[in-house]
Design a protein around this motif. Structure first.
Motif, PDB file in Angstrom:
ATOM      1  N   ASP A   6       0.823  -1.208   0.000  1.00  0.00           N
ATOM      2  CA  ASP A   6       0.000   0.000   0.000  1.00  0.00           C
ATOM      3  C   ASP A   6       0.854   1.253   0.000  1.00  0.00           C
ATOM      4  N   LYS A   7       1.880   1.247   0.840  1.00  0.00           N
ATOM      5  CA  LYS A   7       2.772   2.389   0.919  1.00  0.00           C
ATOM      6  C   LYS A   7       4.178   1.894   1.215  1.00  0.00           C
ATOM      7  N   VAL A   8       5.157   2.688   0.874  1.00  0.00           N
ATOM      8  CA  VAL A   8       6.537   2.351   1.211  1.00  0.00           C
ATOM      9  C   VAL A   8       7.015   3.243   2.345  1.00  0.00           C
ATOM     10  N   ALA A   9       6.826   4.538   2.211  1.00  0.00           N
ATOM     11  CA  ALA A   9       7.265   5.469   3.239  1.00  0.00           C
ATOM     12  C   ALA A   9       6.108   5.818   4.157  1.00  0.00           C
ATOM     13  N   SER A  10       6.385   5.912   5.449  1.00  0.00           N
ATOM     14  CA  SER A  10       5.348   6.255   6.402  1.00  0.00           C
ATOM     15  C   SER A  10       4.950   7.715   6.242  1.00  0.00           C
ATOM     16  N   THR A  11       3.709   8.026   6.614  1.00  0.00           N
ATOM     17  CA  THR A  11       3.287   9.423   6.616  1.00  0.00           C
ATOM     18  C   THR A  11       3.956  10.154   7.773  1.00  0.00           C
ATOM     19  N   ASN A  12       4.431   9.419   8.766  1.00  0.00           N
ATOM     20  CA  ASN A  12       5.215  10.001   9.850  1.00  0.00           C
ATOM     21  C   ASN A  12       6.678   9.632   9.632  1.00  0.00           C
ATOM     22  N   PRO A  13       7.613  10.558   9.904  1.00  0.00           N
ATOM     23  CA  PRO A  13       9.023  10.255   9.679  1.00  0.00           C
ATOM     24  C   PRO A  13       9.524   9.208  10.660  1.00  0.00           C
ATOM     25  N   PRO A  14      10.565   8.447  10.294  1.00  0.00           N
ATOM     26  CA  PRO A  14      11.136   7.480  11.226  1.00  0.00           C
ATOM     27  C   PRO A  14      11.626   8.168  12.490  1.00  0.00           C
ATOM     28  N   THR A  15      11.477   7.496  13.619  1.00  0.00           N
ATOM     29  CA  THR A  15      11.931   8.066  14.880  1.00  0.00           C
ATOM     30  C   THR A  15      13.442   7.993  14.980  1.00  0.00           C
ATOM     31  N   LYS A  16      14.008   8.787  15.896  1.00  0.00           N
ATOM     32  CA  LYS A  16      15.452   8.738  16.112  1.00  0.00           C
ATOM     33  C   LYS A  16      15.885   7.357  16.580  1.00  0.00           C
ATOM     34  N   GLN A  17      15.038   6.700  17.364  1.00  0.00           N
ATOM     35  CA  GLN A  17      15.359   5.353  17.817  1.00  0.00           C
ATOM     36  C   GLN A  17      15.484   4.413  16.630  1.00  0.00           C
ATOM     37  N   ALA A  18      14.629   4.582  15.640  1.00  0.00           N
ATOM     38  CA  ALA A  18      14.639   3.694  14.479  1.00  0.00           C
ATOM     39  C   ALA A  18      15.849   3.921  13.591  1.00  0.00           C
ATOM     40  N   THR A  19      16.447   5.122  13.658  1.00  0.00           N
ATOM     41  CA  THR A  19      17.506   5.470  12.709  1.00  0.00           C
ATOM     42  C   THR A  19      18.822   5.827  13.395  1.00  0.00           C
ATOM     43  N   ARG A  20      18.992   5.412  14.640  1.00  0.00           N
ATOM     44  CA  ARG A  20      20.220   5.766  15.371  1.00  0.00           C
ATOM     45  C   ARG A  20      21.468   5.325  14.613  1.00  0.00           C
ATOM     46  N   TYR A  21      21.468   4.120  14.093  1.00  0.00           N
ATOM     47  CA  TYR A  21      22.642   3.585  13.405  1.00  0.00           C
ATOM     48  C   TYR A  21      22.599   3.852  11.904  1.00  0.00           C
ATOM     49  N   LEU A  22      21.412   4.016  11.365  1.00  0.00           N
ATOM     50  CA  LEU A  22      21.282   4.364   9.951  1.00  0.00           C
ATOM     51  C   LEU A  22      21.696   5.807   9.695  1.00  0.00           C
ATOM     52  N   GLY A  23      21.302   6.680  10.610  1.00  0.00           N
ATOM     53  CA  GLY A  23      21.673   8.082  10.478  1.00  0.00           C
ATOM     54  C   GLY A  23      21.269   8.684   9.157  1.00  0.00           C
ATOM     55  N   ASN A  24      22.238   9.305   8.486  1.00  0.00           N
ATOM     56  CA  ASN A  24      21.968   9.996   7.220  1.00  0.00           C
ATOM     57  C   ASN A  24      21.716   9.047   6.046  1.00  0.00           C
ATOM     58  N   CYS A  25      21.808   7.749   6.293  1.00  0.00           N
ATOM     59  CA  CYS A  25      21.584   6.767   5.225  1.00  0.00           C
ATOM     60  C   CYS A  25      20.138   6.297   5.162  1.00  0.00           C
ATOM     61  N   THR A  26      19.274   6.833   6.010  1.00  0.00           N
ATOM     62  CA  THR A  26      17.885   6.369   6.065  1.00  0.00           C
ATOM     63  C   THR A  26      17.184   6.522   4.719  1.00  0.00           C
ATOM     64  N   SER A  27      17.271   7.700   4.117  1.00  0.00           N
ATOM     65  CA  SER A  27      16.609   7.933   2.828  1.00  0.00           C
ATOM     66  C   SER A  27      17.183   7.044   1.736  1.00  0.00           C
ATOM     67  N   ILE A  28      18.481   6.771   1.820  1.00  0.00           N
ATOM     68  CA  ILE A  28      19.118   5.896   0.827  1.00  0.00           C
ATOM     69  C   ILE A  28      18.521   4.499   0.899  1.00  0.00           C
ATOM     70  N   VAL A  29      18.403   3.978   2.115  1.00  0.00           N
ATOM     71  CA  VAL A  29      17.864   2.625   2.297  1.00  0.00           C
ATOM     72  C   VAL A  29      16.415   2.541   1.839  1.00  0.00           C
ATOM     73  N   MET A  30      15.621   3.531   2.200  1.00  0.00           N
ATOM     74  CA  MET A  30      14.210   3.514   1.818  1.00  0.00           C
ATOM     75  C   MET A  30      14.048   3.573   0.301  1.00  0.00           C
ATOM     76  N   ALA A  31      14.845   4.408  -0.350  1.00  0.00           N
ATOM     77  CA  ALA A  31      14.751   4.520  -1.808  1.00  0.00           C
ATOM     78  C   ALA A  31      15.254   3.253  -2.488  1.00  0.00           C
ATOM     79  N   TRP A  32      16.334   2.685  -1.963  1.00  0.00           N
ATOM     80  CA  TRP A  32      16.889   1.453  -2.541  1.00  0.00           C
ATOM     81  C   TRP A  32      15.873   0.312  -2.442  1.00  0.00           C
TER      82      TRP A  32
END
Length: 245
Positions: A6-32
């Motif tokens: 139905d959707k790939v990206a959430s209507t709410n942004p990922p929390t800091k807890q969810a992206t602590r280790y991903l950091g600035n790579c979050t958008s890269i992973v989601m797009a990939w």
């Protein structure tokens, strides 16, 4: 299990807890991963909802990852196989410069850190390639919520009950969290993700990627101050709470 996304990206942004280790790579992973889903669902291209950065990465992956590349990645049996795949190379081309740039002292991106990061992203690529049904919710901790609502990790999904049993048996879960070798850990994790997908369980790729990077940070040796900071301990607390409820 439905293949409908139905959707790939959430209507709410990922929390800091969810992206602590991903950091600035979050958008890269989601797009990939979105590109992999587009190949899986051939009827239409999915539209990104995360702004210019997400759209730019998505366009890059659309030009570098083909359907045959995605098929080759899916057939991989070991992390070494993943390293030679165009779908991984395209991801790493975007990730490595971001990792280097995000390191305050670029010289701190040593060979040891680089080797561990490379292995970690091989693992992210292999495991996320198993995910075809996406959970796009980002659950946020707040007062009055039970602990099991505070995260969206694989352990929460694995510990959910199907009748009187958890989706993943305690024995199989314990094998995963007891793994000390990266290849063994990633192989067990990839199989567990595939099993949960076959059982119709949606998985959040941001949480999953972040957890994989967390495990490799622990493996490197100096990531945590107390045992509770370790990923395997956090997974255990979540899984057994779900299992016992």
């Amino acid at each position: 299990m439905t293949d409908t996304i139905d959707k790939v990206a959430s209507t709410n942004p990922p929390t800091k807890q969810a992206t602590r280790y991903l950091g600035n790579c979050t958008s890269i992973v989601m797009a990939w991963h979105q590109r992999l889903l587009e190949i899986k669902n051939k009827a239409q291209q999915l539209q990104g909802e995360d702004g210019e950065a997400h759209s730019a990465y998505l366009q890059f992956f659309r030009t570098t990852i083909s359907a045959s590349d995605a098929a080759k990645l899916k057939r991989c049996q070991h992390m070494d196989d993943v390293a030679m795949q165009p779908a991984f190379i395209a991801l790493w081309q975007q990730v490595e410069p971001t990792l280097i740039k995000s390191t305050a002292n670029h010289s701190a991106y040593s060979h040891k850190v680089s080797d561990n990061a490379f292995a970690a992203w091989l693992a992210v690529t292999w495991v996320l390639s198993q995910v075809r049904t996406v959970d796009d919710r980002y659950l946020v901790a707040s007062a009055g919520k039970s602990k099991r609502q505070l995260n969206n990790t694989l352990a929460r999904v694995a510990g959910q009950r199907d009748s009187d049993r958890p989706l993943i048996t305690p024995l199989r879960f314990e094998k995963l969290i007891s793994a000390r070798d990266p290849n063994n850990f990633v192989s067990l994790l990839a199989r567990m993700v595939a099993q949960l997908q076959q059982q119709g369980q949606a998985i959040n790729v941001v949480w999953l990627a972040n957890d994989i990077l967390h495990w490799f940070a622990d493996y490197q040796g100096s990531n945590y101050r107390t045992p509770k900071d370790k990923l395997t301990v956090q997974w255990s607390l979540t899984y057994y709470q779900m299992y016992s409820d």
